[in-house]
Design a protein around this motif. Structure first.
Motif, PDB file in Angstrom:
ATOM      1  N   SER A  20       0.697  -1.156  -0.167  1.00  0.00           N
ATOM      2  CA  SER A  20      -0.113   0.040   0.100  1.00  0.00           C
ATOM      3  C   SER A  20       0.837   1.170   0.253  1.00  0.00           C
ATOM      4  CB  SER A  20      -0.993  -0.099   1.113  1.00  0.00           C
ATOM      5  OG  SER A  20      -1.847  -1.076   1.091  1.00  0.00           O
ATOM      6  N   LEU A  72      -6.313   0.789  -3.461  1.00  0.00           N
ATOM      7  CA  LEU A  72      -6.429   1.423  -2.097  1.00  0.00           C
ATOM      8  C   LEU A  72      -7.968   1.000  -1.567  1.00  0.00           C
ATOM      9  CD1 LEU A  72      -3.786   3.684  -1.502  1.00  0.00           C
ATOM     10  CD2 LEU A  72      -2.926   1.581  -0.643  1.00  0.00           C
ATOM     11  N   SER A 109      -5.545  -1.461   5.983  1.00  0.00           N
ATOM     12  CA  SER A 109      -6.039   0.115   6.213  1.00  0.00           C
ATOM     13  C   SER A 109      -6.531   0.353   6.887  1.00  0.00           C
ATOM     14  CB  SER A 109      -8.179  -0.107   5.362  1.00  0.00           C
ATOM     15  OG  SER A 109      -8.286  -0.557   6.112  1.00  0.00           O
ATOM     16  N   CYS A 146      -4.517   9.520   0.522  1.00  0.00           N
ATOM     17  CA  CYS A 146      -5.248   8.585   1.421  1.00  0.00           C
ATOM     18  C   CYS A 146      -6.907   9.038   1.444  1.00  0.00           C
ATOM     19  CB  CYS A 146      -5.186   8.215   2.485  1.00  0.00           C
ATOM     20  SG  CYS A 146      -4.670   7.018   3.206  1.00  0.00           S
TER      21      CYS A 146
END
Length: 472
Positions: A41, A82, A118, A345
């Motif tokens: 990630s 993601l 996550s 993000c």
């Protein structure tokens, strides 16, 4: 969102560790897989941030805009690399599927691995924005902020009241939305993302300008006011009444925290510098400074405020010491590593599918969104017009600097959706408003500052031409 606020709203976040315990999964068995998912990630995040940032820099757009766009591409809207839990079980991302195929991961634990990874990335994102605000605090002028304090307070107050009242009344009268949902959507219009605006101001070297100081001061106050408004409307959505004691507590704790931290920090700074000067190991300045920032962030969280306020305050206090320049140089590599995680993000969590008018369910939301976008922009621009000094200040820049809602607006949408206060169309309208204000503000901010500079340069150029000797 501080954990205390989740408890206040009975919106306890979903815990991957709790699911591990419930499913009797061997944590030692899945830990390497979680680490693998986190590492992949981060690879995706860094590539997306650099590619997006470089593209925008080459077309004279703020690099932070490229990081946001990069996040959209790798997130839930396009590539699904993601995927974030956002308080509920999360579907496996493309990265999780890749790990499953290459590492022989059991499909039954892929959801747990994806959710836990996550959560780790989300925590890194929150630390990243704390580092950003700590860096912004270091670069800010505390005396300058105190001087513009009354004007920043006025900008923040108008920037909350104007969009909230216009949005709430407009939704009720024009779209016949019920009172509580209208209030919740109106409250979402009050937010300001200090992280996005501060990054743009730093990139164009306007952070210490009078406009920059007013924007930062107003955004900090806006953040506090936003938390109070969120507490009020969430309580209203939950019980139908507002807990006055909770509102008074948030107001009092905000004032005590900000004033107390600055006063106490100034008093203790000589002792801090004395301790730092006696340390001989690596990180003798950086580590104690981060400890100070994280302690203030922790105190802010347990008071029901945002951790970023603690980090910003720590930066302000340490920025007044003679170690400021050395600390700025040492914090840059940390910021380069963690801040992109935050911006990518924010983009990755943004679902732009609500912008598709071909989906019938989106059309009502887009109509409402059009109204909310106008109110969101005008309401903040009007707040910039309230600035009364110094002469020649760029009021457009101040108003536009308050426009981006970013992650703060997404928090309002998430809480409103979880509480059942927002209908699907109204939730979509709020999300579209957040997306548009987040992406339109950075380039506009650069344009208004550039226009202002050209206007200042024009008279000096004319005077130079007038002073040239005649030919012959």
């Amino acid at each position: 969102m501080p954990p205390l606020l989740f408890n206040q709203f009975d919106l306890a976040p979903w815990s991957p560790i709790a699911q591990v315990a419930a499913e009797d999964i061997n944590l030692a068995e899945i830990s390497p897989l979680i680490l693998a998912a986190v590492l992949l990630s981060l690879v995706v995040i860094y590539l997306a941030s650099k590619l997006g940032g470089e593209i925008c820099a080459r077309v004279n757009l703020p690099p932070v805009l490229g990081e946001l766009f990069g996040g959209v591409v790798v997130g839930v809207s396009v590539l699904h690399l993601l995927i974030f839990s956002e308080g509920a079980a999360v579907e496996p991302s493309v990265l999780t599927t890749f790990i499953q195929q290459t590492a022989g991961m059991d499909p039954t634990i892929s959801g747990t691995v994806a959710s836990t990874a996550s959560e780790v990335i989300s925590v890194l994102s929150e630390i990243g924005v704390m580092i950003l605000l700590f860096e912004i605090g270091l670069e800010s002028d505390l005396e300058g902020l105190l001087k513009v304090g009354p004007q920043a307070a006025l900008v923040a107050l108008v920037g909350v009241v104007a969009p909230f009242s216009a949005g709430t009344i407009g939704l009720i009268t024009l779209f016949h939305v019920d009172l509580v949902p209208a209030i919740f959507a109106g409250a979402a219009l009050t937010a300001t993302s200090i992280g996005i605006t501060a990054k743009v101001l730093a990139e164009i070297q306007k952070l210490t300008s009078p406009e920059g100081q007013i924007i930062i001061g107003a955004a900090v106050l806006d953040d506090i006011l936003g938390i109070i408004v969120l507490a009020v409307v969430a309580s209203l959505a939950k019980t139908g009444t507002v807990e006055v004691s909770n509102v008074l507590y948030l107001i009092g704790s905000s004032v005590v925290f900000l004033v107390g931290s600055i006063v106490l920090g100034r008093f203790l700074s000589p002792f801090f510098l004395g301790m730092v000067s006696r340390l001989t190991t690596r990180g003798g300045l950086l580590i104690p400074s981060l400890v100070f920032a994280f302690v203030l962030g922790y105190i802010a969280v347990i008071l029901g405020l945002e951790a970023i306020l603690g980090a910003f305050t720590a930066g302000l206090v340490l920025g007044e010491t003679d170690k400021r320049r050395a600390l700025e140089e040492q914090i840059v590599p940390i910021a380069d590593m963690l801040v992109p995680v935050f911006f990518v993000c924010v983009g990755a969590k943004t679902d732009i599918s609500v912008l598709n008018p071909m989906v019938p369910e989106n059309r009502e939301g887009l109509i409402i969104a059009s109204f909310l976008i106008v109110v969101a922009i005008v309401g903040k621009v009007v707040s910039g017009a309230t600035v009364y000094s110094p002469p020649g200040i760029n009021r457009w820049a101040i108003g536009i600097g308050m426009i981006p809602r970013g992650e703060v607006g997404l928090i309002f949408a998430a809480v409103g959706s979880a509480s059942g206060a927002l209908s699907k169309s109204l939730e979509a309208g709020v999300i579209v408003m957040v997306i548009l204000t987040t992406f339109v503000a950075p380039p506009l901010l650069r344009v208004v500052f550039k226009t202002d500079e050209e206007a200042v340069d024009a008279p000096s150029l004319a005077s130079e031409v007038a002073e040239l000797p005649p030919d012959g």
